[in-house]
Design a protein around this motif. Structure first.
Motif, PDB file in Angstrom:
ATOM      1  N   TRP A 187     -30.601  53.061 -40.398  1.00  9.40           N
ATOM      2  CA  TRP A 187     -30.370  53.623 -41.730  1.00  9.40           C
ATOM      3  C   TRP A 187     -31.647  53.459 -42.536  1.00  9.40           C
ATOM      4  CZ3 TRP A 187     -26.926  51.098 -46.030  1.00  9.40           C
ATOM      5  CH2 TRP A 187     -26.554  52.057 -46.981  1.00  9.40           C
ATOM      6  N   HIS A 188     -31.818  54.311 -43.529  1.00 11.63           N
ATOM      7  CA  HIS A 188     -33.004  54.203 -44.377  1.00 11.63           C
ATOM      8  C   HIS A 188     -32.852  53.132 -45.451  1.00 11.63           C
ATOM      9  CE1 HIS A 188     -30.367  56.740 -46.862  1.00 11.63           C
ATOM     10  NE2 HIS A 188     -31.033  56.257 -47.885  1.00 11.63           N
ATOM     11  N   SER A 189     -31.621  52.691 -45.691  1.00 15.95           N
ATOM     12  CA  SER A 189     -31.325  51.760 -46.781  1.00 15.95           C
ATOM     13  C   SER A 189     -30.966  50.379 -46.239  1.00 15.95           C
ATOM     14  CB  SER A 189     -30.175  52.313 -47.624  1.00 15.95           C
ATOM     15  OG  SER A 189     -29.956  51.538 -48.778  1.00 15.95           O
ATOM     16  N   GLN A 190     -30.977  49.400 -47.141  1.00 17.10           N
ATOM     17  CA  GLN A 190     -30.669  48.008 -46.809  1.00 17.10           C
ATOM     18  C   GLN A 190     -31.477  47.490 -45.618  1.00 17.10           C
ATOM     19  OE1 GLN A 190     -26.100  48.512 -48.102  1.00 17.10           O
ATOM     20  NE2 GLN A 190     -26.552  46.441 -47.437  1.00 17.10           N
ATOM     21  N   LEU A 191     -32.723  47.885 -45.627  1.00 19.86           N
ATOM     22  CA  LEU A 191     -33.681  47.340 -44.669  1.00 19.86           C
ATOM     23  C   LEU A 191     -34.396  46.160 -45.304  1.00 19.86           C
ATOM     24  CD1 LEU A 191     -35.289  50.659 -43.377  1.00 19.86           C
ATOM     25  CD2 LEU A 191     -33.788  49.139 -42.059  1.00 19.86           C
ATOM     26  N   PRO A 192     -34.689  45.118 -44.556  1.00 24.42           N
ATOM     27  CA  PRO A 192     -35.466  44.005 -45.120  1.00 24.42           C
ATOM     28  C   PRO A 192     -36.896  44.432 -45.397  1.00 24.42           C
ATOM     29  CG  PRO A 192     -35.153  43.704 -42.758  1.00 24.42           C
ATOM     30  CD  PRO A 192     -34.326  44.895 -43.139  1.00 24.42           C
ATOM     31  N   SER A 193     -37.527  43.761 -46.322  1.00 28.16           N
ATOM     32  CA  SER A 193     -38.879  44.152 -46.727  1.00 28.16           C
ATOM     33  C   SER A 193     -39.877  44.060 -45.578  1.00 28.16           C
ATOM     34  CB  SER A 193     -39.347  43.284 -47.898  1.00 28.16           C
ATOM     35  OG  SER A 193     -39.343  41.911 -47.541  1.00 28.16           O
ATOM     36  N   TRP A 194     -39.618  43.179 -44.616  1.00 24.19           N
ATOM     37  CA  TRP A 194     -40.573  43.061 -43.519  1.00 24.19           C
ATOM     38  C   TRP A 194     -40.630  44.348 -42.682  1.00 24.19           C
ATOM     39  CZ3 TRP A 194     -39.412  43.581 -38.365  1.00 24.19           C
ATOM     40  CH2 TRP A 194     -38.075  43.401 -37.963  1.00 24.19           C
ATOM     41  N   VAL A 195     -39.533  45.141 -42.725  1.00 22.18           N
ATOM     42  CA  VAL A 195     -39.549  46.424 -42.027  1.00 22.18           C
ATOM     43  C   VAL A 195     -40.227  47.485 -42.881  1.00 22.18           C
ATOM     44  CG1 VAL A 195     -38.120  48.288 -41.093  1.00 22.18           C
ATOM     45  CG2 VAL A 195     -37.476  45.906 -40.672  1.00 22.18           C
ATOM     46  N   THR A 196     -39.832  47.593 -44.138  1.00 24.84           N
ATOM     47  CA  THR A 196     -40.338  48.670 -44.982  1.00 24.84           C
ATOM     48  C   THR A 196     -41.796  48.467 -45.405  1.00 24.84           C
ATOM     49  OG1 THR A 196     -39.416  47.556 -46.928  1.00 24.84           O
ATOM     50  CG2 THR A 196     -38.059  49.233 -45.873  1.00 24.84           C
ATOM     51  N   ASP A 197     -42.222  47.205 -45.516  1.00 26.86           N
ATOM     52  CA  ASP A 197     -43.578  46.920 -45.994  1.00 26.86           C
ATOM     53  C   ASP A 197     -44.523  46.457 -44.890  1.00 26.86           C
ATOM     54  OD1 ASP A 197     -42.502  47.456 -48.477  1.00 26.86           O
ATOM     55  OD2 ASP A 197     -42.196  45.341 -48.987  1.00 26.86           O
ATOM     56  N   GLY A 198     -44.086  46.573 -43.654  1.00 27.73           N
ATOM     57  CA  GLY A 198     -44.846  45.980 -42.560  1.00 27.73           C
ATOM     58  C   GLY A 198     -46.071  46.746 -42.113  1.00 27.73           C
ATOM     59  N   ASP A 199     -46.173  48.018 -42.469  1.00 28.12           N
ATOM     60  CA  ASP A 199     -47.315  48.837 -42.075  1.00 28.12           C
ATOM     61  C   ASP A 199     -47.540  48.788 -40.561  1.00 28.12           C
ATOM     62  OD1 ASP A 199     -49.372  50.634 -42.516  1.00 28.12           O
ATOM     63  OD2 ASP A 199     -50.871  49.047 -42.768  1.00 28.12           O
ATOM     64  N   PHE A 200     -46.448  48.969 -39.816  1.00 29.94           N
ATOM     65  CA  PHE A 200     -46.522  48.920 -38.360  1.00 29.94           C
ATOM     66  C   PHE A 200     -47.025  50.248 -37.802  1.00 29.94           C
ATOM     67  CE2 PHE A 200     -42.946  46.052 -39.497  1.00 29.94           C
ATOM     68  CZ  PHE A 200     -43.464  44.866 -39.009  1.00 29.94           C
TER      69      PHE A 200
END
Length: 379
Positions: free
Chosen positions: A143-156
């Motif tokens: 899902w695009h929502s309720q992701l932890p910040s380590w996923v959304t801000d990780g710049d992977f």
């Protein structure tokens, strides 16, 4: 899962006639009841309220009525309320035979730090369901929502993020292997115009992430039914057609998409989706299961008698769509009591979206669903 004995013919004209009869009985105009003294009207204090005797369907619970109708009836579950509030727990246990976690299987709860998995609350719900003879819908894996910040801000990199997604799906599905009936594998992947949502998964991995997610989930638990789930796809429109086209293509490619979840978040300000049976029939012909997965019907407050009638009609429209669709397996309300509804916190000035009020009293929407289930069970 209960054996569904409905056939294409069996749920055609005869069932439709029964359901239309139910609607005509339930939706008596306000004028017809105008002479009833308020003191003797159980709904007078609050529009939509129903007497416990009338709403309880002559003693039968929704769970009992749904069993006779050949479908499962479910609710999303607030885990805190389940643990702390006896009336809430009692209603979950007796009225429903499937449960969906509201939040405790979502990514930010299950994997709050990379590689650290926390299943404590989700395990409690699964244990509760097993103790009460209920099936569990797993909600959700991607899902695009309720992701932890380590996923959304990780710049992977794309390779790293694909590995993260693979590991997350595999770990969660494997943990619950054999205990989950249906998984919402991919949730809310589409925009209203039928294009794919431009989220972190599409940006980094491209549209192939959807097929990958289903393949990985199937590898981890081959017996779980795998769903793609979305909102505003009740009727035939650009979004539901795009989803239909995707499911058709993926199945031709051998991707194990086995079900389509139609959320059913409605608002009485808009007409009920009376083409839902036609829409669901499209998916039926593809050979996939369907389900109403998150039904609620919100009202702009204060609610009028007309609003309540519209709410009852909307709930019935959703349920009837399922009852008229051969491969529709279940009907789930997104929370059953207004006490814990998500609606007021998201839609300012709206509420009363559920089938029980804040005091756990059944509302006329409950009666409407019970009546349809009873009639369907008589076929």
């Amino acid at each position: 899962m209960y054996k569904v004995t409905r056939t294409a013919a069996g749920v055609g004209a005869a069932a439709a006639g029964l359901l239309l009869t139910a609607a005509s009985v339930l939706f008596v105009s306000a004028d017809a009841n105008a002479g009833t003294p308020a003191a003797h009207d159980p709904a007078a204090a609050a529009p939509g309220a129903a007497s416990s005797g009338r709403a309880a369907a002559n003693g039968a619970t929704l769970r009992q009525l749904a069993q006779k109708a050949g479908i499962r009836i479910g609710t999303a579950v607030n885990s805190d309320a389940l643990a702390d509030e006896a009336p809430y727990t009692q209603k979950v246990a007796t009225e429903f035979d499937s449960v969906t976690p509201e939040n405790v299987m979502k990514w930010d709860t299950v994997e709050p730090a990379r590689g650290t998995f926390v299943f404590t609350q989700a395990d409690r719900l699964v244990d509760f369901a097993q103790a009460h003879g209920q099936l569990v819908r797993g909600h959700n894996l991607v899902w695009h929502s309720q992701l932890p910040s380590w996923v959304t801000d990780g710049d992977f990199s794309a390779t790293e993020l694909r590995d993260i997604l693979h590991r997350h799906i595999t770990a969660e599905v494997t943990h619950f292997k054999g205990r989950i009936w249906q998984w919402d594998v991919v949730n809310e992947a589409f925009n209203e115009d039928g294009t794919l949502r431009d989220d972190v998964w599409l940006q980094k991995l491209g549209p192939g992430y959807i097929a990958d997610a289903f393949r990985w989930a199937h590898e981890a638990d081959p017996k779980a039914a795998l769903y793609i789930n979305d909102y505003n796809i009740e009727g035939v429109n650009a979004k539901s057609t795009a989803l239909y086209d995707l499911v058709a293509r993926l199945r031709k490619e051998g991707v194990p998409v086995q079900g389509v979840g139609i959320q059913g978040h409605l608002d009485v300000q808009y007409p009920a989706p009376h083409d839902i049976a036609d829409n669901m029939a499209r998916f039926d012909k593809l050979g996939v299961q369907t389900a109403i997965t998150e039904a609620d019907v919100r009202i702009t407050l204060p609610a009028s008698a007309t609003d309540v009638e519209a709410q009852d009609e909307a709930y019935q429209t959703l349920l009837e769509g399922c009852l008229l669709t051969r491969r529709c397996t279940d009907f789930t309300v997104w929370g059953f009591t207004d006490k814990y509804s998500w609606v007021p916190g998201v839609f300012t000035g709206e509420g009363q979206a559920n089938i029980f009020d804040e005091n756990y009293q059944p509302k006329s929407a409950y009666t409407a669903l019970a009546q349809d289930l009873r009639l369907a069970g008589r076929r």
